[in-house]
Scaffold this motif. Structure first.
Motif, PDB file in Angstrom:
ATOM      1  N   ASP A  87       0.827  -1.206   0.000  1.00 33.26           N
ATOM      2  CA  ASP A  87       0.000   0.000   0.000  1.00 33.26           C
ATOM      3  C   ASP A  87       0.868   1.267   0.000  1.00 33.26           C
ATOM      4  OD1 ASP A  87       0.980  -0.336   2.549  1.00 33.26           O
ATOM      5  OD2 ASP A  87      -0.960  -0.168   3.562  1.00 33.26           O
ATOM      6  N   THR A  88       2.181   1.084  -0.218  1.00 34.62           N
ATOM      7  CA  THR A  88       3.082   2.233  -0.303  1.00 34.62           C
ATOM      8  C   THR A  88       3.789   2.236  -1.654  1.00 34.62           C
ATOM      9  OG1 THR A  88       5.048   1.117   0.583  1.00 34.62           O
ATOM     10  CG2 THR A  88       3.530   2.131   2.195  1.00 34.62           C
ATOM     11  N   THR A  89       4.206   3.401  -2.066  1.00 33.75           N
ATOM     12  CA  THR A  89       4.906   3.544  -3.343  1.00 33.75           C
ATOM     13  C   THR A  89       6.241   2.811  -3.337  1.00 33.75           C
ATOM     14  OG1 THR A  89       3.836   5.681  -3.681  1.00 33.75           O
ATOM     15  CG2 THR A  89       5.794   5.227  -5.000  1.00 33.75           C
ATOM     16  N   VAL A  90       6.988   2.915  -2.238  1.00 36.69           N
ATOM     17  CA  VAL A  90       8.300   2.271  -2.167  1.00 36.69           C
ATOM     18  C   VAL A  90       8.153   0.751  -2.213  1.00 36.69           C
ATOM     19  CG1 VAL A  90      10.354   1.910  -0.745  1.00 36.69           C
ATOM     20  CG2 VAL A  90       9.387   4.201  -0.972  1.00 36.69           C
ATOM     21  N   GLY A  91       7.261   0.206  -1.409  1.00 34.30           N
ATOM     22  CA  GLY A  91       7.046  -1.242  -1.396  1.00 34.30           C
ATOM     23  C   GLY A  91       6.575  -1.758  -2.736  1.00 34.30           C
ATOM     24  N   LEU A  92       5.649  -1.036  -3.347  1.00 34.24           N
ATOM     25  CA  LEU A  92       5.152  -1.439  -4.661  1.00 34.24           C
ATOM     26  C   LEU A  92       6.256  -1.335  -5.706  1.00 34.24           C
ATOM     27  CD1 LEU A  92       2.570  -2.425  -6.078  1.00 34.24           C
ATOM     28  CD2 LEU A  92       2.105  -0.034  -6.651  1.00 34.24           C
ATOM     29  N   GLY A  93       7.098  -0.321  -5.597  1.00 32.12           N
ATOM     30  CA  GLY A  93       8.216  -0.161  -6.530  1.00 32.12           C
ATOM     31  C   GLY A  93       9.199  -1.318  -6.450  1.00 32.12           C
ATOM     32  N   ILE A  94       9.534  -1.751  -5.234  1.00 33.13           N
ATOM     33  CA  ILE A  94      10.428  -2.893  -5.053  1.00 33.13           C
ATOM     34  C   ILE A  94       9.786  -4.151  -5.633  1.00 33.13           C
ATOM     35  CG2 ILE A  94      11.454  -4.438  -3.317  1.00 33.13           C
ATOM     36  CD1 ILE A  94      12.993  -1.834  -3.548  1.00 33.13           C
ATOM     37  N   ALA A  95       8.511  -4.350  -5.336  1.00 29.81           N
ATOM     38  CA  ALA A  95       7.793  -5.532  -5.836  1.00 29.81           C
ATOM     39  C   ALA A  95       7.722  -5.523  -7.364  1.00 29.81           C
ATOM     40  CB  ALA A  95       6.403  -5.607  -5.226  1.00 29.81           C
ATOM     41  N   ARG A  96       7.472  -4.375  -7.942  1.00 30.16           N
ATOM     42  CA  ARG A  96       7.394  -4.291  -9.414  1.00 30.16           C
ATOM     43  C   ARG A  96       8.765  -4.500 -10.057  1.00 30.16           C
ATOM     44  NH1 ARG A  96       2.850   0.415 -10.186  1.00 30.16           N
ATOM     45  NH2 ARG A  96       1.079  -1.001  -9.906  1.00 30.16           N
ATOM     46  N   MET A  97       9.806  -4.023  -9.403  1.00 28.96           N
ATOM     47  CA  MET A  97      11.148  -4.259  -9.929  1.00 28.96           C
ATOM     48  C   MET A  97      11.422  -5.766  -9.932  1.00 28.96           C
ATOM     49  SD  MET A  97      14.899  -2.808  -8.779  1.00 28.96           S
ATOM     50  CE  MET A  97      14.746  -3.365  -7.102  1.00 28.96           C
ATOM     51  N   TYR A  98      11.098  -6.443  -8.842  1.00 31.54           N
ATOM     52  CA  TYR A  98      11.298  -7.893  -8.755  1.00 31.54           C
ATOM     53  C   TYR A  98      10.445  -8.615  -9.796  1.00 31.54           C
ATOM     54  CZ  TYR A  98      11.875 -12.507  -6.678  1.00 31.54           C
ATOM     55  OH  TYR A  98      12.160 -13.834  -6.469  1.00 31.54           O
ATOM     56  N   GLU A  99       9.213  -8.158  -9.976  1.00 31.37           N
ATOM     57  CA  GLU A  99       8.338  -8.730 -11.006  1.00 31.37           C
ATOM     58  C   GLU A  99       8.997  -8.618 -12.379  1.00 31.37           C
ATOM     59  OE1 GLU A  99       4.104  -7.656 -13.200  1.00 31.37           O
ATOM     60  OE2 GLU A  99       4.388  -7.005 -11.134  1.00 31.37           O
ATOM     61  N   SER A 100       9.530  -7.463 -12.685  1.00 32.51           N
ATOM     62  CA  SER A 100      10.191  -7.245 -13.967  1.00 32.51           C
ATOM     63  C   SER A 100      11.409  -8.146 -14.131  1.00 32.51           C
ATOM     64  CB  SER A 100      10.597  -5.773 -14.087  1.00 32.51           C
ATOM     65  OG  SER A 100      11.293  -5.542 -15.277  1.00 32.51           O
ATOM     66  N   LEU A 101      12.192  -8.284 -13.064  1.00 31.11           N
ATOM     67  CA  LEU A 101      13.384  -9.133 -13.122  1.00 31.11           C
ATOM     68  C   LEU A 101      13.040 -10.613 -13.274  1.00 31.11           C
ATOM     69  CD1 LEU A 101      15.457  -7.383 -10.310  1.00 31.11           C
ATOM     70  CD2 LEU A 101      15.931  -7.334 -12.781  1.00 31.11           C
ATOM     71  N   MET A 102      11.841 -10.989 -12.871  1.00 30.63           N
ATOM     72  CA  MET A 102      11.428 -12.393 -12.927  1.00 30.63           C
ATOM     73  C   MET A 102      10.597 -12.723 -14.175  1.00 30.63           C
ATOM     74  SD  MET A 102      12.834 -13.882 -10.358  1.00 30.63           S
ATOM     75  CE  MET A 102      11.923 -15.409 -10.167  1.00 30.63           C
ATOM     76  N   GLU A 103      10.479 -11.787 -15.095  1.00 28.74           N
ATOM     77  CA  GLU A 103       9.744 -12.063 -16.335  1.00 28.74           C
ATOM     78  C   GLU A 103      10.313 -13.304 -17.007  1.00 28.74           C
ATOM     79  OE1 GLU A 103       9.647  -8.686 -18.914  1.00 28.74           O
ATOM     80  OE2 GLU A 103       8.409  -7.528 -17.530  1.00 28.74           O
ATOM     81  N   GLU A 104       9.420 -14.133 -17.492  1.00 23.65           N
ATOM     82  CA  GLU A 104       9.750 -15.370 -18.202  1.00 23.65           C
ATOM     83  C   GLU A 104      10.449 -16.409 -17.324  1.00 23.65           C
ATOM     84  OE1 GLU A 104      11.503 -14.706 -22.039  1.00 23.65           O
ATOM     85  OE2 GLU A 104      10.301 -12.896 -22.342  1.00 23.65           O
ATOM     86  N   ALA A 105      10.408 -16.259 -16.010  1.00 23.32           N
ATOM     87  CA  ALA A 105      10.943 -17.266 -15.092  1.00 23.32           C
ATOM     88  C   ALA A 105       9.837 -18.269 -14.763  1.00 23.32           C
ATOM     89  CB  ALA A 105      11.444 -16.608 -13.810  1.00 23.32           C
ATOM     90  N   THR A 106      10.212 -19.393 -14.196  1.00 17.67           N
ATOM     91  CA  THR A 106       9.230 -20.400 -13.794  1.00 17.67           C
ATOM     92  C   THR A 106       8.338 -19.864 -12.689  1.00 17.67           C
ATOM     93  OG1 THR A 106      10.807 -22.129 -14.371  1.00 17.67           O
ATOM     94  CG2 THR A 106       8.959 -22.783 -13.008  1.00 17.67           C
ATOM     95  N   ILE A 107       8.918 -19.109 -11.762  1.00 21.70           N
ATOM     96  CA  ILE A 107       8.117 -18.448 -10.732  1.00 21.70           C
ATOM     97  C   ILE A 107       7.488 -17.219 -11.378  1.00 21.70           C
ATOM     98  CG2 ILE A 107       8.126 -17.211  -8.541  1.00 21.70           C
ATOM     99  CD1 ILE A 107      10.542 -18.857  -7.719  1.00 21.70           C
ATOM    100  N   GLN A 108       6.155 -17.170 -11.362  1.00 15.24           N
ATOM    101  CA  GLN A 108       5.446 -16.019 -11.908  1.00 15.24           C
ATOM    102  C   GLN A 108       5.241 -15.019 -10.779  1.00 15.24           C
ATOM    103  OE1 GLN A 108       1.820 -17.142 -13.913  1.00 15.24           O
ATOM    104  NE2 GLN A 108       2.677 -19.155 -14.398  1.00 15.24           N
ATOM    105  N   VAL A 109       5.782 -13.832 -10.934  1.00 20.96           N
ATOM    106  CA  VAL A 109       5.705 -12.807  -9.897  1.00 20.96           C
ATOM    107  C   VAL A 109       4.815 -11.671 -10.373  1.00 20.96           C
ATOM    108  CG1 VAL A 109       7.033 -11.138  -8.535  1.00 20.96           C
ATOM    109  CG2 VAL A 109       8.020 -13.383  -9.068  1.00 20.96           C
ATOM    110  N   ARG A 110       3.934 -11.206  -9.461  1.00 18.82           N
ATOM    111  CA  ARG A 110       3.078 -10.058  -9.758  1.00 18.82           C
ATOM    112  C   ARG A 110       3.020  -9.162  -8.527  1.00 18.82           C
ATOM    113  NH1 ARG A 110       3.824 -12.229 -13.684  1.00 18.82           N
ATOM    114  NH2 ARG A 110       2.475 -12.904 -15.354  1.00 18.82           N
ATOM    115  N   ALA A 111       3.012  -7.858  -8.761  1.00 23.27           N
ATOM    116  CA  ALA A 111       2.898  -6.860  -7.696  1.00 23.27           C
ATOM    117  C   ALA A 111       1.505  -6.238  -7.773  1.00 23.27           C
ATOM    118  CB  ALA A 111       3.967  -5.787  -7.866  1.00 23.27           C
ATOM    119  N   PHE A 112       0.897  -6.016  -6.615  1.00 21.47           N
ATOM    120  CA  PHE A 112      -0.468  -5.499  -6.551  1.00 21.47           C
ATOM    121  C   PHE A 112      -0.583  -4.363  -5.549  1.00 21.47           C
ATOM    122  CE2 PHE A 112      -0.717  -9.925  -7.804  1.00 21.47           C
ATOM    123  CZ  PHE A 112      -1.558  -9.879  -8.897  1.00 21.47           C
TER     124      PHE A 112
END
Length: 142
Positions: free
Chosen positions: A96-121
């Motif tokens: 629910d914070t910009t910083v936390g969501l930013g970290i989660a979205r960065m990790y989501e981007s880094l995990m694109e096309e990996a077996t673990i599917q990551v999504r930030a919400f």
């Protein structure tokens, strides 16, 4: 999950729960989230992945964090390591914070096309809908 490893995991991370009917591990960290805690989490999750017979999805709720002190390079290292996981699972991050969501979205981007599917919400309801679990089990005090 096997009962013994699960109890060890829950003792290591007191804000962690497992819902066997949904094959979902939830984590609601409190206070500071730093590189050391991230490493500890990755170590415990990796250990669970090796001993469990059935893959399990993950949900991390950053709403209880007061500080995030993760080095960007460290997030890259974690993603590089986690891309090697062979079991297909979903890993949802809610913030629910910009910083936390930013970290989660960065990790989501880094995990694109990996077996673990990551999504930030930004919304818990969307985080519940993605792996198909009831919203109430994602609440911090469920």
């Amino acid at each position: 999950m096997n009962e013994q490893p699960l109890s060890a995991l829950l003792k290591t991370f007191p804000h962690t729960r497992y819902f066997p009917e949904w094959r979902l591990l939830t984590w609601h960290p409190r206070g500071l989230f730093d590189d050391a805690l991230a490493d500890k989490l990755i170590e415990v999750i990796g250990s669970e992945e090796r001993v469990e017979e059935v893959p399990f999805h993950r949900y991390a709720d950053f709403s209880g964090l007061t500080h995030i002190r993760l080095k960007v390079g460290h997030v890259f290292q974690i993603a590089k390591h986690r891309r090697g996981v062979s079991e297909p699972v979903k890993s949802a991050f809610f913030s629910d914070t910009t910083v936390g969501l930013g970290i989660a979205r960065m990790y989501e981007s880094l995990m694109e096309e990996a077996t673990i599917q990551v999504r930030a919400f930004r919304e818990r309801a969307a985080a519940a809908q993605w792996p198909g679990v009831p919203l109430e089990i994602l609440q911090p005090d469920a």
